[in-house]
Scaffold this motif. Structure first.
Motif, PDB file in Angstrom:
ATOM      1  N   VAL A 111      43.484  45.622  49.012  1.00  0.00           N
ATOM      2  CA  VAL A 111      43.759  44.139  49.504  1.00  0.00           C
ATOM      3  C   VAL A 111      43.183  44.034  51.097  1.00  0.00           C
ATOM      4  O   VAL A 111      42.804  43.048  51.360  1.00  0.00           O
ATOM      5  CB  VAL A 111      45.268  43.923  49.370  1.00  0.00           C
ATOM      6  N   ALA A 112      43.634  45.274  51.803  1.00  0.00           N
ATOM      7  CA  ALA A 112      43.231  45.334  52.741  1.00  0.00           C
ATOM      8  C   ALA A 112      41.675  44.969  53.276  1.00  0.00           C
ATOM      9  O   ALA A 112      41.359  44.560  54.303  1.00  0.00           O
ATOM     10  CB  ALA A 112      43.878  46.232  53.534  1.00  0.00           C
ATOM     11  N   HIS A 113      40.962  45.660  52.263  1.00  0.00           N
ATOM     12  CA  HIS A 113      39.577  45.804  52.648  1.00  0.00           C
ATOM     13  C   HIS A 113      38.790  44.932  51.696  1.00  0.00           C
ATOM     14  O   HIS A 113      37.806  45.070  51.062  1.00  0.00           O
ATOM     15  CB  HIS A 113      39.053  47.300  52.426  1.00  0.00           C
ATOM     16  N   ARG A 114      39.430  43.482  51.624  1.00  0.00           N
ATOM     17  CA  ARG A 114      38.346  42.675  51.034  1.00  0.00           C
ATOM     18  C   ARG A 114      37.166  42.175  51.490  1.00  0.00           C
ATOM     19  O   ARG A 114      36.949  42.434  52.826  1.00  0.00           O
ATOM     20  CB  ARG A 114      39.569  41.229  50.632  1.00  0.00           C
ATOM     21  N   ALA A 115      36.256  41.697  50.757  1.00  0.00           N
ATOM     22  CA  ALA A 115      34.959  41.344  51.207  1.00  0.00           C
ATOM     23  C   ALA A 115      35.292  39.976  52.096  1.00  0.00           C
ATOM     24  O   ALA A 115      36.066  39.228  51.882  1.00  0.00           O
ATOM     25  CB  ALA A 115      34.249  41.012  50.009  1.00  0.00           C
ATOM     26  N   PRO A 116      34.514  39.767  53.091  1.00  0.00           N
ATOM     27  CA  PRO A 116      34.476  38.750  53.988  1.00  0.00           C
ATOM     28  C   PRO A 116      34.536  37.259  53.301  1.00  0.00           C
ATOM     29  O   PRO A 116      34.983  36.494  53.777  1.00  0.00           O
ATOM     30  CB  PRO A 116      33.390  38.925  54.808  1.00  0.00           C
ATOM     31  N   ASP A 117      33.762  37.131  52.211  1.00  0.00           N
ATOM     32  CA  ASP A 117      33.770  35.920  51.630  1.00  0.00           C
ATOM     33  C   ASP A 117      34.630  36.051  50.330  1.00  0.00           C
ATOM     34  O   ASP A 117      34.686  34.783  49.533  1.00  0.00           O
ATOM     35  CB  ASP A 117      32.255  35.902  51.060  1.00  0.00           C
ATOM     36  N   ASP A 118      35.641  36.892  50.344  1.00  0.00           N
ATOM     37  CA  ASP A 118      36.762  36.700  49.203  1.00  0.00           C
ATOM     38  C   ASP A 118      38.011  35.828  49.723  1.00  0.00           C
ATOM     39  O   ASP A 118      38.750  36.329  50.566  1.00  0.00           O
ATOM     40  CB  ASP A 118      37.153  38.070  48.888  1.00  0.00           C
ATOM     41  N   GLU A 119      37.979  34.744  49.463  1.00  0.00           N
ATOM     42  CA  GLU A 119      39.020  33.800  50.009  1.00  0.00           C
ATOM     43  C   GLU A 119      40.294  33.467  49.045  1.00  0.00           C
ATOM     44  O   GLU A 119      41.246  32.888  49.069  1.00  0.00           O
ATOM     45  CB  GLU A 119      38.528  32.261  50.261  1.00  0.00           C
ATOM     46  N   ARG A 120      40.265  34.312  48.027  1.00  0.00           N
ATOM     47  CA  ARG A 120      41.349  34.299  47.057  1.00  0.00           C
ATOM     48  C   ARG A 120      42.783  34.776  47.846  1.00  0.00           C
ATOM     49  O   ARG A 120      42.703  35.496  48.692  1.00  0.00           O
ATOM     50  CB  ARG A 120      41.200  35.280  45.842  1.00  0.00           C
ATOM     51  N   PRO A 121      43.723  34.126  47.188  1.00  0.00           N
ATOM     52  CA  PRO A 121      45.038  34.590  47.652  1.00  0.00           C
ATOM     53  C   PRO A 121      45.455  35.884  47.623  1.00  0.00           C
ATOM     54  O   PRO A 121      44.890  36.574  46.658  1.00  0.00           O
ATOM     55  CB  PRO A 121      46.023  33.650  46.939  1.00  0.00           C
ATOM     56  N   GLU A 122      46.375  36.656  48.539  1.00  0.00           N
ATOM     57  CA  GLU A 122      46.773  37.999  48.256  1.00  0.00           C
ATOM     58  C   GLU A 122      47.205  38.231  46.882  1.00  0.00           C
ATOM     59  O   GLU A 122      46.971  39.307  46.316  1.00  0.00           O
ATOM     60  CB  GLU A 122      47.518  38.219  49.462  1.00  0.00           C
ATOM     61  N   GLU A 123      48.275  37.391  46.506  1.00  0.00           N
ATOM     62  CA  GLU A 123      48.907  37.556  45.283  1.00  0.00           C
ATOM     63  C   GLU A 123      47.671  37.923  43.980  1.00  0.00           C
ATOM     64  O   GLU A 123      47.944  38.893  43.194  1.00  0.00           O
ATOM     65  CB  GLU A 123      49.645  36.426  44.806  1.00  0.00           C
ATOM     66  N   GLU A 124      46.689  37.311  43.901  1.00  0.00           N
ATOM     67  CA  GLU A 124      45.638  37.206  43.047  1.00  0.00           C
ATOM     68  C   GLU A 124      44.986  38.657  43.457  1.00  0.00           C
ATOM     69  O   GLU A 124      44.679  39.442  42.382  1.00  0.00           O
ATOM     70  CB  GLU A 124      44.637  36.149  43.047  1.00  0.00           C
ATOM     71  N   ARG A 125      44.677  38.876  44.551  1.00  0.00           N
ATOM     72  CA  ARG A 125      43.754  40.273  44.828  1.00  0.00           C
ATOM     73  C   ARG A 125      44.792  41.494  44.334  1.00  0.00           C
ATOM     74  O   ARG A 125      44.274  42.413  43.931  1.00  0.00           O
ATOM     75  CB  ARG A 125      43.359  40.131  46.309  1.00  0.00           C
ATOM     76  N   ARG A 126      46.106  41.372  44.786  1.00  0.00           N
ATOM     77  CA  ARG A 126      46.660  42.349  44.286  1.00  0.00           C
ATOM     78  C   ARG A 126      46.886  42.495  42.711  1.00  0.00           C
ATOM     79  O   ARG A 126      47.074  43.655  42.454  1.00  0.00           O
ATOM     80  CB  ARG A 126      48.191  42.118  44.711  1.00  0.00           C
ATOM     81  N   ALA A 127      47.029  41.515  42.084  1.00  0.00           N
ATOM     82  CA  ALA A 127      46.906  41.657  40.501  1.00  0.00           C
ATOM     83  C   ALA A 127      45.802  42.156  40.126  1.00  0.00           C
ATOM     84  O   ALA A 127      45.811  43.030  39.115  1.00  0.00           O
ATOM     85  CB  ALA A 127      47.157  40.342  40.164  1.00  0.00           C
ATOM     86  N   GLU A 128      44.619  41.906  40.470  1.00  0.00           N
ATOM     87  CA  GLU A 128      43.339  42.466  40.240  1.00  0.00           C
ATOM     88  C   GLU A 128      43.553  43.924  40.569  1.00  0.00           C
ATOM     89  O   GLU A 128      43.122  44.986  39.769  1.00  0.00           O
ATOM     90  CB  GLU A 128      42.357  41.900  41.136  1.00  0.00           C
ATOM     91  N   ALA A 129      43.960  44.580  41.656  1.00  0.00           N
ATOM     92  CA  ALA A 129      44.075  45.939  42.224  1.00  0.00           C
ATOM     93  C   ALA A 129      45.019  46.484  41.057  1.00  0.00           C
ATOM     94  O   ALA A 129      44.745  47.875  40.633  1.00  0.00           O
ATOM     95  CB  ALA A 129      44.591  45.946  43.418  1.00  0.00           C
ATOM     96  N   ALA A 130      46.031  46.165  40.874  1.00  0.00           N
ATOM     97  CA  ALA A 130      46.763  46.724  39.876  1.00  0.00           C
ATOM     98  C   ALA A 130      46.289  46.664  38.509  1.00  0.00           C
ATOM     99  O   ALA A 130      46.625  48.025  38.080  1.00  0.00           O
ATOM    100  CB  ALA A 130      48.386  45.771  39.805  1.00  0.00           C
ATOM    101  N   GLU A 131      45.658  45.789  38.059  1.00  0.00           N
ATOM    102  CA  GLU A 131      44.875  45.940  36.918  1.00  0.00           C
ATOM    103  C   GLU A 131      43.770  47.203  36.708  1.00  0.00           C
ATOM    104  O   GLU A 131      43.566  47.816  36.019  1.00  0.00           O
ATOM    105  CB  GLU A 131      44.101  44.943  36.512  1.00  0.00           C
ATOM    106  N   ILE A 132      43.106  47.325  37.918  1.00  0.00           N
ATOM    107  CA  ILE A 132      42.262  48.258  38.261  1.00  0.00           C
ATOM    108  C   ILE A 132      42.932  49.816  38.219  1.00  0.00           C
ATOM    109  O   ILE A 132      42.362  50.511  37.432  1.00  0.00           O
ATOM    110  CB  ILE A 132      41.416  48.122  39.460  1.00  0.00           C
ATOM    111  N   MET A 133      44.045  49.814  38.643  1.00  0.00           N
ATOM    112  CA  MET A 133      44.773  51.215  38.903  1.00  0.00           C
ATOM    113  C   MET A 133      45.195  51.453  37.293  1.00  0.00           C
ATOM    114  O   MET A 133      45.175  52.635  37.047  1.00  0.00           O
ATOM    115  CB  MET A 133      45.944  50.978  39.751  1.00  0.00           C
TER     116      MET A 133
END
Length: 332
Positions: A111-133
């Motif tokens: 979540v902390a190292h998101r791409a500069p053009d990634d404007e998605r809310p943090e909750e969505e990015r956390r869900a994506e990261a959890a799925e990856i884990m």
């Protein structure tokens, strides 16, 4: 130099643990420490004047029953633990270190190292990261690299922060101590090759993790993790039979009394057995070797507060005791 622990010892699981001790002007020796903080010199008890901890681990399957008998022997000569200095419990030949092995920690990094053009809310990015884990735990392999034994220091020794280390950080980790040669062992049998567990604090200079001159070659673990004293170890090796569940141990690190890391090994992506098995697929693990299993969330980079002169770290893991380490800036 060293900073004294808050007590002569912290509690450990089981009737005894092993350590490497030294009297004021004497040589280091392997010791059995009982739950009453009494010490048996294993050179004398096992009739081997030159015995080291690594020698003991070389003979682990045969010597363990003798250690059980010694701790129960009322006639064995004991001395108070307070009479001795506690050193790093073992000098390994090889140190295997793990990165990105705690789920919440890696999600935070993602979540902390998101791409500069990634404007998605943090909750969505956390869900994506959890799925990856979750997918990584099911399908991928641990990330393991090599550390240097020369970085190891005692659990109460001062650690010098090199002048070149601009962002020194802490990483509390459960460390596995190997008790039998292991090569290409399965995860199902891996724990049979483990003698016990201890505490490691795998200090890292975040400023030198990546090569600035050649970023395409990736991480530089030699420079960032292996300065003298960058791996405080111990105080004890607690035998596997006394650690009932490595899948639920609490890791806690305090900086100057404030809790920074406080997580269970339940959050590991790859458990101890999978870590040991994976490391053994490429090389032979030897008695006394260490397998560090990664660090949970709460490092200095997360808090925006890195190590500096005078800081004191108190680190503990359930059933393994505690270490206390003071940081000193290198003199120019």
């Amino acid at each position: 130099m060293s900073v004294k622990p808050q007590s002569a010892s912290a509690p450990f699981a089981g009737p005894f643990a092993l350590g490497t001790l030294a009297a004021a002007d004497g040589p280091a020796f392997p010791a059995l420490v009982d739950s009453e903080e009494q010490v048996l010199d294993l050179r004398t008890a096992l009739d081997d004047p030159a015995l080291t901890m690594r020698d003991l681990l070389e003979r682990w399957p045969a010597v363990l029953p003798r250690l059980r008998a010694l701790v129960a022997d009322p006639g064995a000569v004991r001395r108070p633990l307070a009479d001795f200095r506690v050193l790093a419990p073992v000098e390994p030949r090889q140190v295997f270190q793990s990165g990105a092995n705690y789920r919440q920690h890696v999600i935070d990094l993602h979540v902390a190292h998101r791409a500069p053009d990634d404007e998605r809310p943090e909750e969505e990015r956390r869900a994506e990261a959890a799925e990856i884990m979750d997918r990584r735990a099911a399908e991928d392999l641990p990330y393991v690299f090599i550390g240097l034994p020369s970085a190891i220091t005692g659990p109460y020794d001062d650690v010098t922060l090199p002048a070149w280390a601009k962002k020194p950080d802490w990483e509390l980790e459960l460390a596995v101590v190997i008790g039998r040669p292991a090569y290409q062992v399965s995860a199902e049998e891996a724990l049979e090759y483990v003698a016990g567990y201890t505490i490691a604090n795998d200090l890292t200079d975040r400023a030198t993790v990546f090569r600035r001159d050649m970023p395409q070659i990736g991480t530089d673990w030699l420079r960032s993790k292996n300065a003298p004293g960058f791996t405080p170890l111990g105080p004890w090796i607690v035998p596997t039979e006394s650690v009932t569940d490595t899948g639920d141990l609490r890791l806690t690190l305090k900086l100057n009394g404030e809790v920074m890391q406080d997580e269970s090994t339940k959050d590991m992506i790859f458990d101890v057995a999978r870590m040991v098995s994976y490391a053994s697929q490429s090389t032979q693990l030897l008695p006394g070797d260490l397998v560090l299993t990664g660090s949970p969330a709460g490092n200095g980079m997360h808090w925006g507060r890195l190590l500096r002169d005078g800081d004191v770290m108190d680190a503990s893991i359930t059933g393994l005791g505690a270490q206390r380490t003071r940081c000193l800036a290198e003199e120019s």
